[in-house]
Design a protein around this motif. Structure first.
Motif, short mmCIF file in Angstrom:
data_model
loop_
_atom_site.label_atom_id
_atom_site.label_comp_id
_atom_site.label_asym_id
_atom_site.label_seq_id
_atom_site.Cartn_x
_atom_site.Cartn_y
_atom_site.Cartn_z
N HIS A 101 0.81 -1.23 0.00
CA HIS A 101 0.00 0.00 0.00
C HIS A 101 0.84 1.27 0.00
CE1 HIS A 101 -3.59 -2.40 1.88
NE2 HIS A 101 -3.34 -2.71 0.62
N SER A 102 2.11 1.16 0.41
CA SER A 102 2.94 2.36 0.50
C SER A 102 3.79 2.58 -0.74
CB SER A 102 3.86 2.27 1.72
OG SER A 102 4.79 1.21 1.57
N GLY A 103 3.91 1.55 -1.60
CA GLY A 103 4.78 1.68 -2.76
C GLY A 103 6.24 1.62 -2.42
N LEU A 104 6.59 0.96 -1.31
CA LEU A 104 7.99 0.85 -0.90
C LEU A 104 8.76 0.01 -1.91
CD1 LEU A 104 9.51 1.96 1.57
CD2 LEU A 104 9.17 -0.24 2.69
N ASN A 105 10.07 0.14 -1.91
CA ASN A 105 10.95 -0.55 -2.84
C ASN A 105 10.64 -2.05 -2.85
OD1 ASN A 105 12.98 -1.43 -4.48
ND2 ASN A 105 14.65 -0.95 -3.06
N SER A 106 10.11 -2.53 -3.97
CA SER A 106 9.70 -3.93 -4.06
C SER A 106 10.86 -4.88 -4.23
CB SER A 106 8.71 -4.11 -5.21
OG SER A 106 9.31 -3.71 -6.44
N SER A 107 12.05 -4.37 -4.63
CA SER A 107 13.20 -5.25 -4.81
C SER A 107 13.80 -5.69 -3.49
CB SER A 107 14.28 -4.54 -5.64
OG SER A 107 14.73 -3.37 -4.97
N LYS A 108 13.48 -5.01 -2.43
CA LYS A 108 13.96 -5.35 -1.10
C LYS A 108 12.98 -6.30 -0.44
CE LYS A 108 15.79 -3.10 3.06
NZ LYS A 108 16.00 -1.80 3.73
N ARG A 109 13.45 -7.45 0.01
CA ARG A 109 12.59 -8.46 0.60
C ARG A 109 12.28 -8.09 2.04
NH1 ARG A 109 10.29 -13.22 0.03
NH2 ARG A 109 10.22 -14.69 1.78
N LEU A 110 11.09 -7.56 2.26
CA LEU A 110 10.65 -7.14 3.59
C LEU A 110 9.51 -8.03 4.05
CD1 LEU A 110 10.70 -3.25 3.16
CD2 LEU A 110 12.44 -4.70 4.23
N THR A 111 9.66 -8.62 5.21
CA THR A 111 8.64 -9.46 5.81
C THR A 111 8.44 -8.99 7.25
OG1 THR A 111 10.21 -11.12 6.63
CG2 THR A 111 9.39 -11.38 4.37
N ASN A 112 7.57 -9.68 7.98
CA ASN A 112 7.38 -9.36 9.39
C ASN A 112 8.69 -9.45 10.16
OD1 ASN A 112 4.70 -9.03 8.83
ND2 ASN A 112 3.95 -10.56 10.27
N HIS A 113 9.54 -10.39 9.76
CA HIS A 113 10.81 -10.57 10.46
C HIS A 113 11.76 -9.41 10.24
CE1 HIS A 113 13.24 -13.16 12.90
NE2 HIS A 113 14.22 -13.24 12.01
N SER A 114 11.51 -8.60 9.21
CA SER A 114 12.39 -7.45 8.93
C SER A 114 12.36 -6.45 10.07
CB SER A 114 11.95 -6.77 7.63
OG SER A 114 12.05 -7.65 6.53
N ALA A 115 11.23 -6.34 10.77
CA ALA A 115 11.15 -5.40 11.89
C ALA A 115 12.03 -5.86 13.05
CB ALA A 115 9.70 -5.27 12.35
N ARG A 116 12.04 -7.17 13.32
CA ARG A 116 12.89 -7.69 14.39
C ARG A 116 14.37 -7.57 14.00
NH1 ARG A 116 13.13 -10.96 18.89
NH2 ARG A 116 14.65 -12.66 18.84
N LYS A 117 14.68 -7.78 12.74
CA LYS A 117 16.06 -7.60 12.29
C LYS A 117 16.49 -6.13 12.41
CE LYS A 117 16.90 -11.49 9.23
NZ LYS A 117 17.42 -11.90 7.91
N TYR A 118 15.55 -5.23 12.18
CA TYR A 118 15.85 -3.80 12.33
C TYR A 118 16.25 -3.50 13.78
CZ TYR A 118 14.87 1.20 12.97
OH TYR A 118 14.96 2.51 13.32
N LEU A 119 15.56 -4.11 14.73
CA LEU A 119 15.88 -3.90 16.14
C LEU A 119 17.33 -4.26 16.42
CD1 LEU A 119 15.58 -4.08 19.31
CD2 LEU A 119 14.51 -6.31 18.94
N VAL A 120 17.78 -5.45 16.02
CA VAL A 120 19.14 -5.89 16.33
C VAL A 120 20.16 -5.09 15.54
CG1 VAL A 120 20.69 -7.87 16.36
CG2 VAL A 120 18.27 -8.19 16.88
N GLN A 121 19.88 -4.87 14.24
CA GLN A 121 20.84 -4.14 13.40
C GLN A 121 21.01 -2.70 13.88
OE1 GLN A 121 22.46 -5.55 10.39
NE2 GLN A 121 23.74 -3.84 10.98
N LYS A 122 19.93 -2.06 14.25
CA LYS A 122 19.99 -0.66 14.70
C LYS A 122 20.82 -0.54 15.97
CE LYS A 122 18.39 3.68 14.75
NZ LYS A 122 18.59 4.66 13.65
N LEU A 123 20.59 -1.42 16.94
CA LEU A 123 21.34 -1.37 18.18
C LEU A 123 22.80 -1.74 17.95
CD1 LEU A 123 18.78 -2.95 20.68
CD2 LEU A 123 19.20 -0.54 20.19
N ASN A 124 23.05 -2.69 17.07
CA ASN A 124 24.43 -3.08 16.79
C ASN A 124 25.19 -1.94 16.12
OD1 ASN A 124 26.52 -5.35 16.46
ND2 ASN A 124 26.30 -4.62 14.37
N ASP A 125 24.55 -1.23 15.19
CA ASP A 125 25.20 -0.10 14.53
C ASP A 125 25.48 1.04 15.50
OD1 ASP A 125 25.09 -1.52 12.21
OD2 ASP A 125 23.36 -0.45 11.37
#
Length: 495
Positions: A348-372
């Motif tokens: 619905h947002s028209g986000l980049n379709s070439s990037k594989r985003l799933t529900n798990h992407s939000a949890r990965k964002y949590l770890v990656q953001k804190l690690n960075d």
């Protein structure tokens, strides 16, 4: 003849099984539904007329005359059936080609070893594709857990009778890797800050509609509380999140974890030591999770915010309801809707379709953001809910900017074009060396004040020369070790 008209306070049977009492009749346009409170609970659900059957008065009276007890009468077979149902064991061998109907723990060792080898070589997905190597290993581990639970003579992992199974698994994994499997091409990617900004700007997050409220709460709960699958969200109750305030009066939400993948509830002491918390966003109030939570609490149906009521509830069919309309219904959100939260927002947002985003992407964002942000892994674990610190490495990797900087450092033209100002690589080590003295040959001397870790020395180009590094210690420390020691010479293989 009994009437088929259902009224408030009527006792009904749901789908021919459960019992309930009608508490409210809900009229929605041309359709009518009924709010039913389940017997012996405070849980209410909105149901259609077709699913309800009126219970005759004499039958209900006979049921009410039965003595009540704190415990249901169960037998040993009921206990075994319950344990078997909860054990995620599946009869993989019921296919017509194998025609094996016995439970896995009932098959003798020599027969079971042969069946498992045939299973590993032949098993495929429903569409005919091969499984990933890690999936096959997970299947064998599941079989092994079931055997150990039933007291089987040998384990698949160590038993000598299953040596051929282990060899077949190894060969099968090697073949799949050779065929290009195991690279996880469908592995989800973490969200980025730009992705989240895009979701806010495209009205997929916010408080504009009931759906955006649910999507926003889902994202915040995943990121700040480390929730995993849609089942963990589905199991959440309203009482699992508490609105609290610290000593300075700053409001925050605190999460009390239920059963999860790593904490199944078998060990009562195996709980999170630190309960995850989510503070208010004082910088950007429009994106404040406390404000979204309060609005959600206000828009929920009346008397539907008890401790054991579901946290995520169904939205009304009206896309843009007015403040006077009902925003949510007395039904839990379907598991399919929870399982496709990110997919729906991306579409619905028209986000980049070439990037594989799933529900798990939000949890990965949590770890990656804190690690960075150089948060230590042992602190990340307290938010993500991981039990093994090594699991953090499976989620966090070098980000795109770090990868680009590494690539620029490795390019030879970086040194040729601008040797005096190379691109420094950010270091996560916070150690500082303030008294390092470097002597270049005998005719050149300079002082290097290094910060950001010892590896930062190599972030500048070095053109030949000999470096003598002197480590200075206090005289008091030197005097403590004034004893003479024998000199030791070590041969080196280096040039």
């Amino acid at each position: 003849m009994a009437s088929n008209v259902i009224s408030v306070n009527d006792q009904v049977r749901i789908d021919g099984h459960g019992l309930g009492i009608v508490t409210e009749i809900v009229y929605r346009g041309f359709t009518t539904s009924y709010m039913v409170r389940l017997v012996d609970s405070n849980f209410e659900v909105e149901l259609e007329r077709e699913r309800l059957t009126i219970v005759p008065t004499d039958e209900m009276n006979a049921m009410s005359e039965r003595p009540r007890s704190r415990f249901n009468i169960v037998s040993d077979s009921d206990v075994d059936a319950f344990n078997h149902e909860q054990s995620s064991s599946k009869k993989f061998f019921e296919e017509p080609e194998i025609n094996e109907n016995r439970e896995i723990f009932e098959i003798p060792e020599n027969e079971l070893s042969s069946l498992l080898c045939r299973f590993l070589v032949s098993v495929r997905k429903q569409n005919g594709d091969e499984y990933e190597p890690s999936v096959l290993r997970g299947m064998i581990s599941s079989f092994d857990r079931q055997l150990r639970r039933k007291g089987y003579e040998q384990t698949i992992a160590l038993g000598p009778g299953f040596a051929k199974v282990r060899e077949t698994l190894s060969m099968k994994q090697r073949q799949l890797k050779k065929d290009g499997r195991g690279n996880l091409p469908k592995k989800s990617e973490p969200l980025s800050d730009k992705d989240i900004d895009h979701l806010w700007n495209s009205d997929q997050l916010g408080t504009r509609t009931p759906d955006t409220i649910l999507q926003t709460l889902w994202l915040y709960n995943t990121i700040h509380f480390g929730l995993r699958s849609c089942q963990e969200h589905r199991d959440m109750c309203w009482g699992d999140i508490s609105l609290m305030a610290d000593d300075n009066g700053h409001e925050y939400l605190q999460f009390s974890e239920r059963q999860t993948k790593t904490r199944s509830g078998e060990n009562p002491r195996d709980v999170r030591v630190i309960k995850p918390k989510m503070w208010a966003n004082v910088v950007n109030h429009d994106r404040c999770p406390i404000a979204v939570y309060k609005l959600y609490a206000e828009k929920r149906p009346m008397n539907y915010s008890e401790f054991d009521h579901p946290f995520y509830i169904a939205t009304t069919t009206i896309h843009l309801p007015s403040p006077r309309d009902t925003w949510f219904k007395r039904n839990p959100v379907g598991i399919n809707k929870l399982g496709s939260m990110m997919k729906r927002m991306v579409q619905h947002s028209g986000l980049n379709s070439s990037k594989r985003l799933t529900n798990h992407s939000a949890r990965k964002y949590l770890v990656q953001k804190l690690n960075d942000s150089n948060i230590p892994p042992n602190q990340i674990m307290q938010i993500s809910g991981h039990k093994n610190i090594a699991s953090i490495n499976n989620y966090s990797h070098i980000n795109q900017n770090q990868h680009r900087q590494i690539s620029d450092i490795l390019h030879s033209n970086v040194k040729e074009n601008n040797p005096a100002n190379p691109i420094p690589y950010p270091c996560s080590n916070s150690a500082q060396l303030n008294h390092n003295t470097a002597h270049v040959n005998t005719d050149s001397r300079s002082n290097l004040h290094v910060s950001g870790g010892f590896q930062s020395i190599f972030s500048a180009p070095i053109h030949g020369g000999t470096f003598h590094v002197h480590v200075h210690q206090n005289d008091s420390k030197l005097n403590q070790n004034s004893g003479h020691k024998r000199a030791r010479y070590i041969d080196s293989d280096s040039d």
